[in-house]
Write a protein that holds these residues in place. Structure first.
Motif, PDB file in Angstrom:
ATOM      1  N   THR A 147       0.843  -1.200   0.000  1.00  0.00           N
ATOM      2  CA  THR A 147       0.000   0.000   0.000  1.00  0.00           C
ATOM      3  C   THR A 147       0.875   1.245   0.000  1.00  0.00           C
ATOM      4  OG1 THR A 147      -0.085  -0.002   2.422  1.00  0.00           O
ATOM      5  CG2 THR A 147      -1.865  -1.146   1.275  1.00  0.00           C
ATOM      6  N   ASP A 182       2.799   4.495   1.278  1.00  0.00           N
ATOM      7  CA  ASP A 182       3.541   4.730   2.521  1.00  0.00           C
ATOM      8  C   ASP A 182       2.946   5.920   3.278  1.00  0.00           C
ATOM      9  OD1 ASP A 182       4.511   7.034   1.261  1.00  0.00           O
ATOM     10  OD2 ASP A 182       6.486   6.168   0.842  1.00  0.00           O
ATOM     11  N   ASP A 183       3.596   6.308   4.366  1.00  0.00           N
ATOM     12  CA  ASP A 183       3.071   7.395   5.214  1.00  0.00           C
ATOM     13  C   ASP A 183       2.999   8.733   4.490  1.00  0.00           C
ATOM     14  OD1 ASP A 183       2.828   5.601   7.284  1.00  0.00           O
ATOM     15  OD2 ASP A 183       4.759   6.124   8.196  1.00  0.00           O
ATOM     16  N   GLN A 184       3.801   8.895   3.433  1.00  0.00           N
ATOM     17  CA  GLN A 184       3.782  10.141   2.661  1.00  0.00           C
ATOM     18  C   GLN A 184       2.809  10.069   1.484  1.00  0.00           C
ATOM     19  OE1 GLN A 184       6.849   8.611   3.489  1.00  0.00           O
ATOM     20  NE2 GLN A 184       6.961   9.946   5.283  1.00  0.00           N
ATOM     21  N   GLY A 185       2.107   8.944   1.338  1.00  0.00           N
ATOM     22  CA  GLY A 185       1.139   8.794   0.268  1.00  0.00           C
ATOM     23  C   GLY A 185       1.726   8.296  -1.041  1.00  0.00           C
ATOM     24  N   GLN A 223      -6.085  -3.477   2.432  1.00  0.00           N
ATOM     25  CA  GLN A 223      -4.684  -3.881   2.561  1.00  0.00           C
ATOM     26  C   GLN A 223      -4.475  -5.382   2.409  1.00  0.00           C
ATOM     27  OE1 GLN A 223      -3.349  -2.110   6.249  1.00  0.00           O
ATOM     28  NE2 GLN A 223      -3.132  -0.114   5.294  1.00  0.00           N
TER      29      GLN A 223
END
Length: 95
Positions: free
Chosen positions: A12, A14-17, A72
């Motif tokens: 999927t 990451d935390d930064q999109g 996910q």
């Protein structure tokens, strides 16, 4: 009719999109292909031996489809229809 479902975590963002890398997607696709083949082969190889009948368990392989990616997860679903031996309703009940 029954279903066998096998799910795995899917790559999927990451935390930064940022989306998954090509390598992550390739690894997930390979795992999915191996899972699909493994489930198919396991049913074809082992399922006939689950009955004492002369010809083994009677079954028909149905559609296999990819599930997801969603939530996910990604995986496969294999449909299979199995003939149950000596299946009869109790006295007084209808099917």
């Amino acid at each position: 009719m029954g279903r066998i479902t096998l799910l795995r975590c899917a790559p999927t963002a990451d935390d930064q999109g940022c989306p998954p890398t090509c390598e992550e997607l390739e690894t997930a696709a390979r795992a999915l292909a191996v899972d699909a083949t493994t489930v198919w082969n396991a049913l074809q190889c082992c399922f006939p031996g689950t009955s004492q009948a002369r010809r083994g368990q009677t079954f028909v392989m149905g559609q296999q489809r990819v599930v997801g990616p969603e939530g996910q997860c990604v995986g496969i679903e294999q449909r299979v229809t199995v003939a149950l031996p000596s299946c009869a309703c109790p006295e007084g009940e209808s099917p």
